[in-house]
Design an enzyme around this catalytic site. Sequence first.
Site, mmCIF file in Angstrom:
data_model
loop_
_atom_site.group_PDB
_atom_site.id
_atom_site.type_symbol
_atom_site.label_atom_id
_atom_site.label_comp_id
_atom_site.label_asym_id
_atom_site.label_seq_id
_atom_site.Cartn_x
_atom_site.Cartn_y
_atom_site.Cartn_z
ATOM 1 N N LYS A 26 0.675 -1.227 0.083
ATOM 2 C CA LYS A 26 -0.120 -0.068 -0.020
ATOM 3 C C LYS A 26 0.879 1.184 0.052
ATOM 4 O O LYS A 26 0.725 2.210 -0.888
ATOM 5 C CB LYS A 26 -0.962 0.054 1.206
ATOM 6 C CG LYS A 26 -2.285 0.680 1.175
ATOM 7 C CD LYS A 26 -2.989 0.700 2.393
ATOM 8 C CE LYS A 26 -3.790 -0.841 2.225
ATOM 9 N NZ LYS A 26 -4.410 -0.875 3.693
ATOM 10 N N ARG A 96 -3.676 3.049 8.252
ATOM 11 C CA ARG A 96 -3.792 2.000 7.466
ATOM 12 C C ARG A 96 -2.690 0.882 7.658
ATOM 13 O O ARG A 96 -1.566 1.375 7.336
ATOM 14 C CB ARG A 96 -3.921 2.157 5.893
ATOM 15 C CG ARG A 96 -4.779 3.570 5.871
ATOM 16 C CD ARG A 96 -4.766 4.259 4.408
ATOM 17 N NE ARG A 96 -5.483 3.108 3.569
ATOM 18 C CZ ARG A 96 -5.532 3.072 2.011
ATOM 19 N NH1 ARG A 96 -4.755 4.107 1.483
ATOM 20 N NH2 ARG A 96 -6.115 2.359 1.660
ATOM 21 N N GLY A 105 -8.302 -7.856 4.131
ATOM 22 C CA GLY A 105 -9.167 -7.841 5.457
ATOM 23 C C GLY A 105 -8.483 -8.493 6.713
ATOM 24 O O GLY A 105 -9.166 -8.709 7.796
ATOM 25 N N MET A 107 -5.685 -7.142 8.387
ATOM 26 C CA MET A 107 -5.286 -6.167 9.109
ATOM 27 C C MET A 107 -6.205 -5.055 9.205
ATOM 28 O O MET A 107 -7.077 -4.865 8.563
ATOM 29 C CB MET A 107 -3.729 -5.829 8.987
ATOM 30 C CG MET A 107 -2.931 -7.053 9.132
ATOM 31 S SD MET A 107 -1.231 -7.062 8.911
ATOM 32 C CE MET A 107 -1.136 -6.398 7.236
ATOM 33 N N ARG A 340 -3.139 -1.614 -6.482
ATOM 34 C CA ARG A 340 -2.245 -2.967 -6.481
ATOM 35 C C ARG A 340 -2.429 -3.880 -7.554
ATOM 36 O O ARG A 340 -3.529 -3.536 -8.294
ATOM 37 C CB ARG A 340 -2.595 -3.644 -5.099
ATOM 38 C CG ARG A 340 -3.918 -4.116 -5.131
ATOM 39 C CD ARG A 340 -4.313 -4.607 -3.712
ATOM 40 N NE ARG A 340 -5.709 -4.720 -3.568
ATOM 41 C CZ ARG A 340 -6.338 -4.814 -2.315
ATOM 42 N NH1 ARG A 340 -5.603 -4.752 -1.261
ATOM 43 N NH2 ARG A 340 -7.648 -4.803 -2.296
ATOM 44 N N HIS A 461 -15.654 -8.606 0.116
ATOM 45 C CA HIS A 461 -14.967 -9.675 0.621
ATOM 46 C C HIS A 461 -15.048 -10.872 -0.040
ATOM 47 O O HIS A 461 -14.053 -11.941 -0.378
ATOM 48 C CB HIS A 461 -14.995 -9.797 2.273
ATOM 49 C CG HIS A 461 -13.972 -10.640 2.945
ATOM 50 N ND1 HIS A 461 -14.642 -12.091 3.211
ATOM 51 C CD2 HIS A 461 -12.888 -10.698 3.315
ATOM 52 C CE1 HIS A 461 -13.880 -12.626 3.814
ATOM 53 N NE2 HIS A 461 -12.681 -11.925 3.575
ATOM 54 N N SER A 779 16.404 -42.699 -17.142
ATOM 55 C CA SER A 779 15.202 -41.933 -16.605
ATOM 56 C C SER A 779 15.261 -41.953 -15.083
ATOM 57 O O SER A 779 15.500 -43.033 -14.695
ATOM 58 C CB SER A 779 14.060 -42.614 -17.319
ATOM 59 O OG SER A 779 13.065 -42.141 -16.718
ATOM 60 N N CYS A 849 10.928 -39.495 -14.663
ATOM 61 C CA CYS A 849 9.684 -40.016 -14.551
ATOM 62 C C CYS A 849 9.008 -40.172 -13.426
ATOM 63 O O CYS A 849 7.889 -40.811 -13.377
ATOM 64 C CB CYS A 849 9.642 -41.640 -15.460
ATOM 65 S SG CYS A 849 10.488 -42.809 -14.606
ATOM 66 N N TYR A 869 14.367 -34.141 -21.101
ATOM 67 C CA TYR A 869 12.836 -34.001 -20.857
ATOM 68 C C TYR A 869 12.203 -34.396 -19.476
ATOM 69 O O TYR A 869 13.177 -35.129 -18.709
ATOM 70 C CB TYR A 869 12.304 -35.155 -21.960
ATOM 71 C CG TYR A 869 12.405 -36.697 -21.559
ATOM 72 C CD1 TYR A 869 11.320 -37.027 -20.736
ATOM 73 C CD2 TYR A 869 13.368 -37.381 -22.096
ATOM 74 C CE1 TYR A 869 11.577 -38.355 -20.205
ATOM 75 C CE2 TYR A 869 13.390 -38.553 -21.840
ATOM 76 C CZ TYR A 869 12.802 -39.155 -20.901
ATOM 77 O OH TYR A 869 12.848 -40.666 -20.465
#
Length: 900
Positions: A26, A96, A105, A107, A340, A461, A779, A849, A869
Amino acid sequence: MKKWVYFFGAGKAEGDGEWRDLLGGKGAGLAEMTKIGLPVPAGFTISTETCDHFYKNGKKYPADLKKQVLANVARLEKVTKKKLGDPNNPLLVSVRSGSARSMPGMMETILNLGLNDKSVQGLARVTNNERFAYDAYRRFVQMYCTVVMGMSKEDLEHRLRAMKQRLGVKEDTAVSAEGWKELVAEYKAYFQEKNGSPFPEDPMEQLWGAVGAVFGSWMAEKAVTYRRVEKITGLLGTAVNVMQMVFGNTGDNSGTGVCFTRDPSSGEKIFYGDYLSNAQGEDVVAGIRTPVHLSELSKLMPKVYGQLEKARVKLEKHYRDMQDMEFTVEEGVLYMLQTRTGKRTPAATFEIAMDMANEKLITKEEAVLRIKPEDIERLLYPVIDAKVDKKTLTSKILAYGIDAVPGAAVGRVRFSAPEAEEAAKRGEKVILVRRETSPEDVGGMAVAQGILTATGGKTSHAAVVARGWGKCCIVGAETLNIDYKTQTMKDGKSGKVVKEGDWLTLDGSEGIVYVGEEPLVTPEFPKAYQTIMKWADEIRRMRVRTNADTPQDARKAIELGAEGIGLCRTEHMFFTDFEYPEKSHERQRAIQEMIVAETKEARVKALDKLLPFQRRDFVGIFQAMDGFPVTIRLIDPPLHEFVPHEREKQAELAKELGIPVETVARRVEQLHEANPMLGHRGCRLSITYPEILEMQVRAIIEAAIECHKGRVKVLPEIMIPLTLDKKELGILDQATRAVADKLIKEAGIKLPYMVGTMIELPRAALLANEIAEVAEFFSLGTNDLTQTTMGLSRDDAGRFLPDYVDEKKAGVFAGDPFQTLDTKGVGLLMRWGVQKGRETRPKLKVGICGEHGGDAESVKFCHEIGMDYVSASPFRVPISRLAAAQVVVEEKIKAKKKRK
Ligand code: ADP
Ligand code: MG
Ligand code: MG
């Protein structure tokens, strides 16, 4: 002297938008908006370092803090030309909270601070609006009582309701100045009664009280829980933002709102938001009155709307991402109070990333980075099956609400969060129904299939939290009368009544609530998904294969973008006939006959019966994988897994095979092992019973030949499991090649194939250079490698592993090592194995794998150690494709930073 406080105002800011860790999200946003010339009320931010200091020093502030705050208050007074507590023209501020990560919500915020019995009169005089001044005052006193003193909100709200009833008014906006005066007096008397001291009149005392409350809220239980649930760690604490108040509650020419630069549900590029006139702060999201859409604001106040639209464009350009903003209009003048990065649905995440890349606001690489693995998981929200008869469905409509989060959900109604949690624990599907939700409800919301509220808009909310989780949510279903006492709700329009425990179906995409339980289906991927995944595929270096044992799985995986099979487990085929399930019995009998056989001849005879089944399965898989490589693992599990253990079943088997039941029982007994995980399994079986290997290789190669003749391109890779030594592998490699080469020669064709091994024992990894002399590919079987490296059984670790992962308990591991690779330990062996293997055979093909091949973090590690891969279960394939691309981009960014 260390700087604890950062000022912003009048177009300048000491802080910077990049300093989120220091100023909180903020504070950083306010500094940045101030700097880029948006109208932001002046104020200052007390840094998160202060909070950190506070908690590290027995809840004491740094010595210099007081001085710095006083200096900043003085500066604020100078900029605003008002003074805190001034009986003529008082400065009011909001206090704030705000940490580096958004915790909606969780704090506290206090508004209108600086009011007392004298300054409120000054405020009334300068604004010429007594009603407004006392409205502000009662809000402040209430917030101070609850937030700073921890008094019960319900006790205060109760007094508010009683007062309204006395005056015979419904809406807060209809309460007169006298009414508010009365309420303030009542609140204060209650304050004195509870705390034994009068309500603080001194604004500086109020300010320190509020600052203390914000810091205190950082460690409040709900905030701590939230951080744990959301896995938020490593923050210093919360910052405290003190800023001049602007007033949305002075009358109809004022108001407050929340908006998004793009639609957070669909991602569409439209200006999106809610506005509530004559209201302050959280009125707009609290669902007290239902707000209007921004398009209304454009009619009500075209000038303000124009300014807001400009701020929208500016902020999005600046932040290069969708923003979620708070604003207030005071007497026709716009103020920005927060910005934000906005939460959005998974579909919107794809849409916005794609659009922004196409708009050249971000690069394609950035677009790929913006997708999280969960976004893919959640993309396929369920919807109500289109086969459901429309008329019947319409007749079941209970109510209409606002489509806050798309998708559909089915469950039984629960009217409170704790009950929802209880029910979910019993395995019940729950729809949480509330008038409105608050942070206390988060637990119940988390376990619910869907959320329904009677009040609130898309920024309430309930909507914000549910959107973050991608959970179906309908808000503002205003015709619903919810009665918590009788645990029922009645719709005012349809007249239908729903009781607790009744089934409900929510269509979050349309905002429609249905009674009853409707069938849900999973939809197709949206276009933006395809586009972004295409970009990801262009970026990544590693290939992505799938773990599939059946032609069906193989086809599904191809649809999801797989480029071959990294693991085909042949033993699953011993159990089930995937094409003709009713015929499964035949193959089960064949393998069992092989196992109980006492001689080699008898075993071979049984294996001959198994051969055609295996061959047919392989043909199906090769066809599905046309042109892609297929790695087939030879038999792996201990044989006892295939035979019946109950006497009854053994008798049945004996009868069918025409042998004495004792023979079966004895053989089962013989197969018993104290520690089967480390027992007679993997390639050890093929050493003892070479005929099993011979049959399997024959099935593979014959299937390949058949496909080859049918013009299907086949690339079989035969994989030996659980190898621990080069000599062992050499024996099996020769046996494999003897069978394969003979068949290919007889067929008179050219058919390339490979023989390789799994690396799933520490010894194999350590001696990878020797093993690579034989193996053409590796593998990495990280399931067994994790078990054997850590000495933990995956099947049993569930009993204690939760404590090992829980930060509050032992917290030994950051995560479950069977889900996310233990890169530190197991990863060390993997790295070694790949490196040593390639020292012997530079072109050695290496893949993974284990389950980890479908875990984003683990996939990134596989890239880093140079694998060719990864292989994941079909539904994880898109996640692996994305992660394999993201790691490439992240590496580039790191390299760039290093160069600088
Ligand atoms: P949250 O983080 O819960 O959104 P905020 O700190 O943003 O809490 O504040 C709660 C509400 O009060 C928001 O609607 C915000 O816009 C409003 N608000 C905060 N500061 C001011 C201010 N200085 N003037 C007017 N409204 C404010
Ligand atoms: Mg808040
Ligand atoms: Mg806010």
